[in-house]
Write a protein that holds these residues in place. Structure first.
Motif, PDB file in Angstrom:
ATOM      1  N   GLN A 167       2.673   1.766  -3.375  1.00  0.00           N
ATOM      2  CA  GLN A 167       1.804   2.189  -4.502  1.00  0.00           C
ATOM      3  C   GLN A 167       0.845   3.303  -4.083  1.00  0.00           C
TER       4      GLN A 167
ATOM      5  N   LEU B 152      -7.929   6.428  -1.390  1.00  0.00           N
ATOM      6  CA  LEU B 152      -9.259   5.910  -1.032  1.00  0.00           C
ATOM      7  C   LEU B 152     -10.260   6.975  -0.566  1.00  0.00           C
TER       8      LEU B 152
ATOM      9  N   SER C 285     -14.364  -3.457   2.356  1.00  0.00           N
ATOM     10  CA  SER C 285     -14.220  -4.397   1.234  1.00  0.00           C
ATOM     11  C   SER C 285     -15.011  -5.693   1.471  1.00  0.00           C
TER      12      SER C 285
ATOM     13  N   GLN D 120     -11.178  -3.530  -4.912  1.00  0.00           N
ATOM     14  CA  GLN D 120      -9.993  -3.681  -5.759  1.00  0.00           C
ATOM     15  C   GLN D 120      -8.715  -3.549  -4.912  1.00  0.00           C
ATOM     16  N   THR D 121      -8.729  -2.537  -4.061  1.00  0.00           N
ATOM     17  CA  THR D 121      -7.560  -2.319  -3.195  1.00  0.00           C
ATOM     18  C   THR D 121      -7.350  -3.547  -2.305  1.00  0.00           C
TER      19      THR D 121
ATOM     20  N   THR E 292     -13.785   0.396  -5.755  1.00  0.00           N
ATOM     21  CA  THR E 292     -12.390   0.772  -5.486  1.00  0.00           C
ATOM     22  C   THR E 292     -11.844   0.019  -4.279  1.00  0.00           C
TER      23      THR E 292
ATOM     24  N   GLN F 154      -5.778  -6.246  -4.138  1.00  0.00           N
ATOM     25  CA  GLN F 154      -4.352  -6.007  -4.383  1.00  0.00           C
ATOM     26  C   GLN F 154      -3.517  -6.296  -3.134  1.00  0.00           C
TER      27      GLN F 154
ATOM     28  N   ALA G  62       0.844  -1.199   0.000  1.00  0.00           N
ATOM     29  CA  ALA G  62       0.000   0.000   0.000  1.00  0.00           C
ATOM     30  C   ALA G  62       0.878   1.246   0.000  1.00  0.00           C
TER      31      ALA G  62
ATOM     32  N   LEU H  10      -1.631   3.359  -2.281  1.00  0.00           N
ATOM     33  CA  LEU H  10      -3.010   2.910  -2.558  1.00  0.00           C
ATOM     34  C   LEU H  10      -4.021   3.535  -1.600  1.00  0.00           C
ATOM     35  N   LEU H  11      -3.624   3.643  -0.321  1.00  0.00           N
ATOM     36  CA  LEU H  11      -4.599   4.028   0.695  1.00  0.00           C
ATOM     37  C   LEU H  11      -4.918   5.517   0.659  1.00  0.00           C
TER      38      LEU H  11
END
Ligand code: ADP
Length: 461
Positions: free
Chosen positions: A56, A62, A95, A73-74, A70, A77, A53, A58-59
């Motif tokens: 990339q 969000l 999620s 998907q996260t 989304t 990943q 995370a 990622l968080l």
């Protein structure tokens, strides 16, 4: 079997082992459940997700787009559950919203976990525990990475590796407990059974003492039993002595009384002189009997604790001198020396008549049990808080083994002299009632000294 010592011990040991094993199992399980090793893989999974995370970012994206798509998907990943929560604990996206129960998000805990970057525990609404790692997404939002706590592993580990040894230990423990309880029972029971048998024997009139064996409590019981047996034996002996003494002591005066009164009745005693002589014998013998009866009553009262003392101030030097003078003629008549050394002594509180009886008894014995051409010596002094009066004779003396019996009622060491064995018993009771004591010492080379100690200014009712 139910109420025996053995069954009780076995049940107690069994319960103890069971409780200990339960506690041990619970403890082991608790340790296993908390063991970080079990969570290692889950923790590793979270750390990897955190790294991914971070790499990339990622968080951080969000909060801008917290849609289901989304976040799912996260989560895919990162290979963890991802929950987006506000700083107030409100869940913004999850999620696993469809598949799992919602997490209980405690805002304070979340904040601390985020600050410390530590792995923590959170429950969901179905009470499932999750390992979580909290990341700050933006200033008002936290991203929670969560993995199920691998619970089964601990229970499985316990079942596989601990349950068998615990059961085996329990069985071995129970076996040992059985052996131990048998040994204990034998240790306690054997002397108890002996006491039981001895008690039955006492009931049947056979007196036997038992050895003091086994645990301290049982030894104490054996000692008490032995001392009880001794008391019963003493009481029986006293009973026998009483019967023997009474029959002997009563027979002679009663025979005289009977004989002389018969002589008067039948006219065998005719002259006034003969009648007077017969009456004199009857008078003397009945006085003697009266005295015996009085002694028996006095002793019974003291032993029952109902004897009254008429307390007053007593000048003990005067009292002893009076007693001595009363007996001097008797001593002289018996060919004895009579030495008196009584200084003026402090007064004490006591019963004059009873104290008179004490010293009369002791001086009378010192004369009666003396040697031919012996001496009676009476002296007194003050020692600490006591007045000490010593009455010495040159008789045969009293061996140490006799001394503990000499103050018992009806006891007579020397049966060649007449007597009921009451005098010293009464003397001892009176002295004790005055808070004093009486002891016997050797008067070397032969004879005894009776030492009476009376506390000054004190007397008890
Ligand atoms: P008794 O009336 O039989 O003399 P006591 O109680 O006065 O009874 O004495 C108990 C026993 O103690 C006596 O039988 C005697 O054997 C012994 N005794 C008492 N005084 C003396 C003494 N001064 N010397 C030796 N023996 C004594």
């Amino acid at each position: 079997m139910n109420n025996t010592l053995r069954s009780r011990l076995l049940i107690s040991f069994g319960l103890l082992i069971l409780v200990m094993l339960c506690l041990f199992s619970i403890g082991t399980l608790a340790v296993l459940l908390r063991n970080p090793l079990i969570y290692e893989s889950a923790a590793q999974q979270l750390r990897t997700a955190q790294q991914t995370a971070h790499d990339q970012t990622l968080l951080q994206e969000l909060p801008a787009d917290p849609s289901t798509h989304t976040i799912e998907q996260t989560a895919a990943q990162l290979n963890t559950r991802v929950v987006l929560a506000s700083a107030t604990g409100e869940i913004l996206a999850d999620s696993q919203a469809q598949a799992d129960a919602a997490l209980h998000v405690q805002p304070a805990l979340i904040k601390i976990l985020a600050q410390r970057n530590e792995i923590g525990f959170l429950r969901d609404e179905s009470r499932q525990v999750w390992l979580v790692l909290v990341q700050t997404a933006d200033e008002n939002t936290f991203a929670i990475l969560a993995v199920r706590r691998p619970r089964l592993a601990a229970v499985q580990l316990f079942k596989n590796d601990y349950f068998r040894p615990v059961v085996t230990t329990g069985i071995i423990g129970l076996g040992l407990a059985t052996v131990l309880s048998l040994v204990l029972v034998k240790w306690i029971n054997a002397p108890l059974q002996r006491i039981g048998k001895a008690a039955d024997a006492v009931a049947a009139g056979e007196f036997e003492t038992i050895p003091s064996e086994g645990p301290a409590e049982v030894r104490h019981l054996a000692d008490s039993f032995n001392s009880m047996v001794q008391h019963v034996q003493d009481a029986q002996q006293a009973q026998r002595d009483l019967t023997a003494n009474v029959s002997h002591e009563l027979k002679t005066p009663l025979t005289s009384i009977q004989g002389f009164s018969y002589a008067i009745m039948e006219g065998d005693a005719q002259t006034p002189d003969e009648i007077h002589q017969a009456a004199q014998v009857i008078y003397n013998e009945s006085r003697h009997l009266n005295r015996l009866a009085q002694d028996l009553v006095t002793l019974a009262k003291f032993e029952a604790g109902v004897a009254d003392l008429h307390l007053e101030e007593v000048d003990i030097s005067v009292l002893i001198r009076e007693v001595a003078e009363k007996f001097r003629p008797l001593a002289i008549k018996a060919g004895l020396q009579f030495n008196l050394d009584i200084p003026d002594l402090p007064r004490l509180t006591g019963d004059k008549d009873r104290l008179n009886e004490v010293f009369s008894n002791l001086v009378d014995n010192a004369i009666r049990y003396n040697a031919k051409a012996g001496a009676v010596a009476i002296n007194a002094s003050v020692r600490d808080n006591d007045i000490e009066i010593r009455i010495a004779d040159n008789g045969a003396g009293i061996p140490a083994s006799e001394r503990e019996h000499i103050f018992q009622r009806y006891y007579r060491a020397d049966r060649s002299h007449p007597g009921m064995g009451l005098g010293l018993a009464i003397t001892n009771q009176i002295v004790a009632a005055h808070g004093g004591s009486i002891q016997i010492e050797d008067n070397l080379p032969h004879g005894s000294i009776f030492v009476v100690k009376l506390p000054i200014g004190k007397g008890k009712q």
